[in-house]
Scaffold this motif. Structure first.
Motif, PDB file in Angstrom:
ATOM      1  N   VAL A 364      30.613  45.171  47.630  1.00  0.00           N
ATOM      2  CA  VAL A 364      32.073  45.312  47.654  1.00  0.00           C
ATOM      3  C   VAL A 364      32.555  44.481  48.832  1.00  0.00           C
ATOM      4  N   THR A 365      33.252  43.388  48.537  1.00  0.00           N
ATOM      5  CA  THR A 365      33.536  42.374  49.554  1.00  0.00           C
ATOM      6  C   THR A 365      34.665  42.775  50.492  1.00  0.00           C
ATOM      7  N   ARG A 368      38.877  40.782  49.210  1.00  0.00           N
ATOM      8  CA  ARG A 368      38.803  40.875  47.748  1.00  0.00           C
ATOM      9  C   ARG A 368      39.311  39.616  47.051  1.00  0.00           C
ATOM     10  N   GLY A 372      35.869  38.487  46.140  1.00  0.00           N
ATOM     11  CA  GLY A 372      35.655  39.566  45.177  1.00  0.00           C
ATOM     12  C   GLY A 372      36.190  39.309  43.784  1.00  0.00           C
ATOM     13  N   GLN A 434      43.339  46.008  42.199  1.00  0.00           N
ATOM     14  CA  GLN A 434      42.341  44.945  42.362  1.00  0.00           C
ATOM     15  C   GLN A 434      41.053  45.508  42.959  1.00  0.00           C
ATOM     16  N   GLN A 435      41.206  46.388  43.954  1.00  0.00           N
ATOM     17  CA  GLN A 435      40.029  46.980  44.590  1.00  0.00           C
ATOM     18  C   GLN A 435      39.257  47.857  43.606  1.00  0.00           C
ATOM     19  N   ILE A 438      36.971  45.745  41.534  1.00  0.00           N
ATOM     20  CA  ILE A 438      35.742  45.363  42.244  1.00  0.00           C
ATOM     21  C   ILE A 438      34.762  46.535  42.303  1.00  0.00           C
TER      22      ILE A 438
END
Length: 544
Positions: A364-365, A368, A372, A434-435, A438
């Motif tokens: 998990v970058t 993002r 990501g 968005q998160q 991911i």
């Protein structure tokens, strides 16, 4: 009259009723009043007859989940988006804002979450950009420098006018953005998630600046999702959910639980419910690791640590102390100069990102948008980025769209991604959604180990609760994790052990239930645990 005409007439009538209900005194007390604001995008009603009242000289918070319509509302006030219907009043008078130029003429400034600065230019050049002082027909850089110095002294926003933007910290860049708005004569400042990229120290500095601006008569609209910040700095709160206002309260008359309930529509656990750990064998180990940063200086210096199956090891520290370089070295994004990274008995030092993923490590970058997601790809494609070349998602070099779409629909539902369709470009989603894309991609395949960096940066309380629960679900399945976060509360809530980094080294490793925030804070400032506690034997890292 057609359906659209009837709709507009209905909106107009509701606006006039709302204005009629407001006495003239109340309207004149408002620095800004937005009445009946409605904004539609394809498939989304972003603002639904929103009313906002902000008094002069107050710090006014707008809170809500990601996608609640907060930023859309403020972009209409600043002229970045044209409102579909509604009325805006400034100082009791109706105004029309179609462009940022209109907003600036009315004394409105906006500091965006993602700064709009030109990195190669100096601080002074960025602040006066578009309104440059001239001497004849030539840009007068000396006058620009003098103006910036005078402005920074007036508002106690001290900056070096000659340094380039690319050479200053994020917190200092934010000061430059605020000075840009003040240089253009702003009396009303809109700050969109201003602390999302700041360290705790920089956040405190920002709050000092906000209080100073308030004392000098400025009005501030503060968009945030961090309820502790709302309670600490604001005078009044407007709560939004799904495009509507769900509450208006004086800050002194509310509390975080009540605000969270209005934001999400249900009771929210502000602390995670973590089960007792069940540790397995050692799954991951770093031995005497050295990593350089982009300036070719040592960012990670002889670092060693170990993580077991079913364990979350949290990395605490002020931003810029080697955490990013450590994560990049583990995940193949940066070369290690010396030392070993051992995963599941394999030496994976300097493996490529694809090799690391194939071995069973999820990532998990931290950023993002940079690492990501591919923002111009639809959500469904982003779900398979790490596995696009594998069966069943491709066959003979061709993508299997039926399988991809079926998986996308499942993950959208399971991870509560708020989107009208799997075909929406991921760049059009809110930060929280968005998160979730991911996290869904990285956790769905049940990896053996996960590197999770800044998992809730910039997210609202509902999304934070959701992602925290997903992280703990993975831990309880026996997956080891390295968690890197700037949020100390998050580190304490999720971690089984906490390693504190300072200038690329580990200052100490502690258990959250056996230490304090103050102790961790001292280590974050460079004090070793052995210097803080005489009896430190229980904190020393043992072979696991």
């Amino acid at each position: 009259m057609g359906e659209k005409g009837e709709y507009n007439l209905s909106i107009a009538k509701s606006i006039m009723v709302e204005i009629d209900r407001m006495d003239i005194k109340k309207l004149s007390e408002c620095k800004v009043a937005m009445i009946g604001i409605t904004k539609r995008f394809p498939g989304v009603l972003a603002n639904d007859k929103v009313n906002l009242y902000v008094k002069e000289g107050e710090i006014h918070a707008i809170v809500g989940e990601n996608g609640a319509g907060k930023t859309t509302l403020m972009k209409q006030l600043y002229g970045l988006i044209k409102l579909d219907s509604g009325t805006i009043f400034m100082n009791g008078k109706k105004i029309v804002i179609n462009t940022p130029g209109d907003a600036i003429l009315n004394g409105i400034g906006m500091v965006h979450q993602h700064f709009m600065l030109v990195p190669p230019l100096t601080v002074a050049e960025n602040i006066v950009l578009g309104m440059e002082p001239v001497k004849g027909i030539v840009f007068d850089i000396n006058k620009a420098r003098e103006d910036v110095k005078e402005l920074s002294e007036k508002y106690a926003l001290h900056v070096d006018p000659d340094v380039k933007i690319e050479d200053i910290s994020v917190g200092m860049q934010q000061r430059v953005e605020i000075l840009k708005t003040l240089y253009r004569g702003a009396d009303l400042l809109i700050l969109d998630e201003p602390t999302a990229v700041l360290t705790p120290q920089e956040t405190e500095e920002l709050f000092t600046v906000m209080k100073s601006l308030k004392k000098q008569g400025k009005t501030i609209i503060f968009i945030t999702h961090k309820l502790n910040e709302v309670m600490a700095i604001t005078d009044y709160v407007t709560v939004m959910r799904l495009g509507k206002v769900t509450g208006r309260v004086n800050t002194k008359d509310t509390n975080p639980n009540e605000l969270a309930r209005m934001m999400v529509g249900r009771n929210v656990l502000l602390r995670v419910n973590k089960k007792p750990p069940h540790f397995g064998k050692k799954i991951f180990e770093i031995k005497d690791l050295w990593v350089k940063d982009n300036r070719n200086l040592d960012a990670v210096k002889g670092l060693s640590l170990q993580i077991r199956k079913g364990e979350i090891l949290g990395i605490a520290g002020v931003a810029g102390n080697g955490q990013s370089e450590l994560v990049e070295a583990i995940t193949g994004l940066r070369r290690a100069e010396a030392g070993k990274i051992v995963f599941d008995g394999m030496n994976i030092t300097n493996w490529t990102p694809k090799q690391v993923r194939k071995a069973g490590i999820a990532h998990v970058t931290e950023d993002r948008l940079k690492y990501g997601l591919i923002v111009k790809y639809p959500i469904s494609y982003n779900f398979i980025l790490a596995h696009y070349d594998e069966v069943p998602y491709s066959n003979g070099g061709f993508l299997n769209f039926n399988t991809i779409n079926t998986k996308a629909d499942k993950l959208i539902k399971e991870f509560d991604v708020r989107t009208p369709s799997r075909d929406v470009l991921v760049g059009a989603l809110s930060g929280g959604n968005q998160q979730k894309v991911i996290v869904a991609r990285e956790f769905y395949f049940t990896p053996k180990f996960a590197v999770v960096a800044q998992p809730t940066r910039g997210l609202d309380i509902g999304a934070i609760e959701f992602i925290h629960n997903k992280i703990l679900e993975m831990r309880d399945k026996g997956i080891g994790m390295l968690l890197v976060s700037m949020e100390l509360e998050e580190i304490f809530s999720l971690s089984d052990r906490i390693a504190v980094m300072y200038e690329g080294e580990i200052m100490g490793i502690v258990k959250p239930e056996e230490t304090t925030v103050e102790t961790v804070g001292l280590m974050m400032a460079g004090a070793r645990l052995t210097e803080i506690k005489a009896d430190d034997s229980r904190y020393e890292e043992k072979d696991v």
